[in-house]
Every structure is written in C-alpha cells, then in structure tokens.
Design a protein around this motif. Sequence first.
Motif, PDB file in Angstrom:
ATOM      1  N   GLY A  19       0.805  -1.204   0.000  1.00 53.35           N
ATOM      2  CA  GLY A  19       0.000   0.000   0.000  1.00 53.35           C
ATOM      3  C   GLY A  19       0.837   1.252   0.000  1.00 53.35           C
ATOM      4  N   ILE A  20       0.159   2.377  -0.118  1.00 53.83           N
ATOM      5  CA  ILE A  20       0.831   3.668  -0.181  1.00 53.83           C
ATOM      6  C   ILE A  20       0.029   4.704   0.584  1.00 53.83           C
ATOM      7  N   SER A  21       0.753   5.545   1.281  1.00 52.51           N
ATOM      8  CA  SER A  21       0.149   6.696   1.932  1.00 52.51           C
ATOM      9  C   SER A  21       0.183   7.844   0.943  1.00 52.51           C
ATOM     10  N   TRP A  22      -0.969   8.389   0.623  1.00 54.44           N
ATOM     11  CA  TRP A  22      -1.016   9.417  -0.415  1.00 54.44           C
ATOM     12  C   TRP A  22      -0.431  10.739   0.079  1.00 54.44           C
ATOM     13  N   SER A  23      -0.488  10.989   1.342  1.00 53.86           N
ATOM     14  CA  SER A  23       0.031  12.270   1.842  1.00 53.86           C
ATOM     15  C   SER A  23       1.555  12.289   1.889  1.00 53.86           C
ATOM     16  N   THR A  24       2.162  11.133   2.141  1.00 51.07           N
ATOM     17  CA  THR A  24       3.620  11.096   2.281  1.00 51.07           C
ATOM     18  C   THR A  24       4.311  10.324   1.163  1.00 51.07           C
ATOM     19  N   GLY A  25       3.571   9.478   0.459  1.00 52.39           N
ATOM     20  CA  GLY A  25       4.178   8.628  -0.560  1.00 52.39           C
ATOM     21  C   GLY A  25       4.861   7.403   0.009  1.00 52.39           C
ATOM     22  N   THR A  26       4.762   7.223   1.306  1.00 46.66           N
ATOM     23  CA  THR A  26       5.390   6.068   1.953  1.00 46.66           C
ATOM     24  C   THR A  26       4.685   4.786   1.523  1.00 46.66           C
ATOM     25  N   THR A  27       5.460   3.778   1.207  1.00 46.49           N
ATOM     26  CA  THR A  27       4.904   2.491   0.801  1.00 46.49           C
ATOM     27  C   THR A  27       5.269   1.400   1.805  1.00 46.49           C
ATOM     28  N   LEU A  28       4.455   0.363   1.788  1.00 46.78           N
ATOM     29  CA  LEU A  28       4.675  -0.788   2.654  1.00 46.78           C
ATOM     30  C   LEU A  28       4.304  -2.023   1.854  1.00 46.78           C
ATOM     31  N   PHE A  29       5.137  -3.064   1.959  1.00 45.37           N
ATOM     32  CA  PHE A  29       4.894  -4.268   1.170  1.00 45.37           C
ATOM     33  C   PHE A  29       4.970  -5.515   2.029  1.00 45.37           C
ATOM     34  N   ALA A  30       4.218  -6.519   1.620  1.00 45.96           N
ATOM     35  CA  ALA A  30       4.328  -7.819   2.262  1.00 45.96           C
ATOM     36  C   ALA A  30       5.673  -8.429   1.896  1.00 45.96           C
ATOM     37  N   ASP A  31       6.208  -9.236   2.780  1.00 46.43           N
ATOM     38  CA  ASP A  31       7.502  -9.868   2.530  1.00 46.43           C
ATOM     39  C   ASP A  31       7.474 -10.724   1.271  1.00 46.43           C
ATOM     40  N   SER A  32       6.325 -11.307   0.989  1.00 42.13           N
ATOM     41  CA  SER A  32       6.210 -12.219  -0.153  1.00 42.13           C
ATOM     42  C   SER A  32       6.377 -11.520  -1.498  1.00 42.13           C
ATOM     43  N   VAL A  33       6.205 -10.214  -1.524  1.00 40.99           N
ATOM     44  CA  VAL A  33       6.305  -9.490  -2.795  1.00 40.99           C
ATOM     45  C   VAL A  33       7.399  -8.427  -2.780  1.00 40.99           C
ATOM     46  N   LYS A  86      -2.022   6.391   7.216  1.00 40.38           N
ATOM     47  CA  LYS A  86      -0.932   5.426   7.263  1.00 40.38           C
ATOM     48  C   LYS A  86      -1.397   4.086   6.701  1.00 40.38           C
ATOM     49  N   VAL A  87      -0.522   3.445   5.951  1.00 38.16           N
ATOM     50  CA  VAL A  87      -0.837   2.141   5.392  1.00 38.16           C
ATOM     51  C   VAL A  87      -0.881   1.101   6.514  1.00 38.16           C
ATOM     52  N   CYS A  88      -1.931   0.306   6.529  1.00 40.42           N
ATOM     53  CA  CYS A  88      -2.076  -0.750   7.518  1.00 40.42           C
ATOM     54  C   CYS A  88      -2.227  -2.089   6.813  1.00 40.42           C
ATOM     55  N   VAL A  89      -1.768  -3.140   7.456  1.00 40.24           N
ATOM     56  CA  VAL A  89      -1.879  -4.463   6.843  1.00 40.24           C
ATOM     57  C   VAL A  89      -3.202  -5.137   7.187  1.00 40.24           C
ATOM     58  N   MET A  90      -3.918  -4.591   8.171  1.00 41.22           N
ATOM     59  CA  MET A  90      -5.170  -5.214   8.618  1.00 41.22           C
ATOM     60  C   MET A  90      -6.326  -4.735   7.769  1.00 41.22           C
ATOM     61  N   GLN A  91      -7.121  -5.662   7.304  1.00 41.17           N
ATOM     62  CA  GLN A  91      -8.243  -5.329   6.429  1.00 41.17           C
ATOM     63  C   GLN A  91      -9.276  -4.447   7.117  1.00 41.17           C
ATOM     64  N   ARG A  92      -9.434  -4.626   8.405  1.00 41.02           N
ATOM     65  CA  ARG A  92     -10.479  -3.885   9.111  1.00 41.02           C
ATOM     66  C   ARG A  92     -10.219  -2.389   9.147  1.00 41.02           C
ATOM     67  N   ASN A  93      -8.999  -1.976   8.828  1.00 42.47           N
ATOM     68  CA  ASN A  93      -8.668  -0.556   8.818  1.00 42.47           C
ATOM     69  C   ASN A  93      -9.108   0.154   7.544  1.00 42.47           C
ATOM     70  N   TYR A  94      -9.610  -0.607   6.582  1.00 42.36           N
ATOM     71  CA  TYR A  94      -9.968  -0.027   5.292  1.00 42.36           C
ATOM     72  C   TYR A  94     -11.472   0.188   5.190  1.00 42.36           C
ATOM     73  N   ASP A  95     -11.820   1.362   4.693  1.00 38.06           N
ATOM     74  CA  ASP A  95     -13.213   1.793   4.675  1.00 38.06           C
ATOM     75  C   ASP A  95     -13.925   1.485   3.363  1.00 38.06           C
ATOM     76  N   TYR A  96     -13.180   1.437   2.291  1.00 42.73           N
ATOM     77  CA  TYR A  96     -13.777   1.218   0.974  1.00 42.73           C
ATOM     78  C   TYR A  96     -12.998   0.144   0.231  1.00 42.73           C
ATOM     79  N   TRP A  97     -13.733  -0.653  -0.525  1.00 40.75           N
ATOM     80  CA  TRP A  97     -13.130  -1.765  -1.259  1.00 40.75           C
ATOM     81  C   TRP A  97     -13.629  -1.776  -2.700  1.00 40.75           C
ATOM     82  N   GLY A  98     -12.712  -2.154  -3.585  1.00 48.01           N
ATOM     83  CA  GLY A  98     -13.094  -2.374  -4.968  1.00 48.01           C
ATOM     84  C   GLY A  98     -13.629  -3.785  -5.150  1.00 48.01           C
ATOM     85  N   GLN A  99     -14.051  -4.081  -6.356  1.00 46.62           N
ATOM     86  CA  GLN A  99     -14.716  -5.354  -6.618  1.00 46.62           C
ATOM     87  C   GLN A  99     -13.745  -6.495  -6.873  1.00 46.62           C
ATOM     88  N   GLY A 100     -12.507  -6.215  -7.110  1.00 49.66           N
ATOM     89  CA  GLY A 100     -11.518  -7.256  -7.349  1.00 49.66           C
ATOM     90  C   GLY A 100     -11.291  -7.513  -8.824  1.00 49.66           C
TER      91      GLY A 100
END
Length: 123
Positions: free
Chosen positions: A49-63, A102-116
Amino acid sequence: VQLQASGGGLVQFGGSLRLSCAASGLTFGTYATAWFRQAPGKEREFVGGISWSTGTTLFADSVKGRVTISRDNVKNTMLLEMNNLKWEDAGVYYCAASRGAKVCVMQRNYDYWGQGTQVTVSS
C-alpha cells in the motif's frame, strides 16, 4: 464512493503485471490505499500500500523487491506493478482505501473496497 480495480488477466510465470485502482466519489489525497489478494481456499492477504500524503509504501515480505506501488494524483489512481510473477501471486486482487493516512496491513482498517480483479499465472 466506488473503487474500480482493473488490469488483471492471464500473466505468464516470470512475467509482469500492472493493476490500476481508480476512485470515484472520493479523492485519495489524504487516504492510504492498498492492494490485497485472495487465492482460492485462502484468506485475503495484504500485498502492499501507499500513503497518499507522504508517498510512503509498505509491502508484504512475499512481494518485496518485486512490486512497486505508485499514485497518480491527477487521475486519482493507484498503480501496482509486479514483476517476476510466481504461482502464488495468482488470485483476486482487491484495492482498498483507508481514511487513515498510514498504510495498515489489517483489512479492518480499510473503509472502501473495490470489486476485485482476477490474476491468473500461466506456464
């Protein structure tokens, strides 16, 4: 509010992938946005994910090292680029947006979702 994920499809093993997530009804400018994915029979997991205000990114170890996530402020769109695709990268990719900056890894922190969008890795 609507998030539209696009760009999935059939990708060769070892190939590259580019996904887009466009928003309508909100402006990403103060949000954090992220990609999650879900493989058949598995739980949905954080990709990056990415924080739009700072441009900071966070990635899972797998990627980590294979993925970049960027933002286009003009188009209000988040982009994911992944290279050297592996079998385990296959699945449905979802984009999500959080009012928190701030980018979070937990799904519950996200308010809106796309369809996939489906990503299939082929030999």
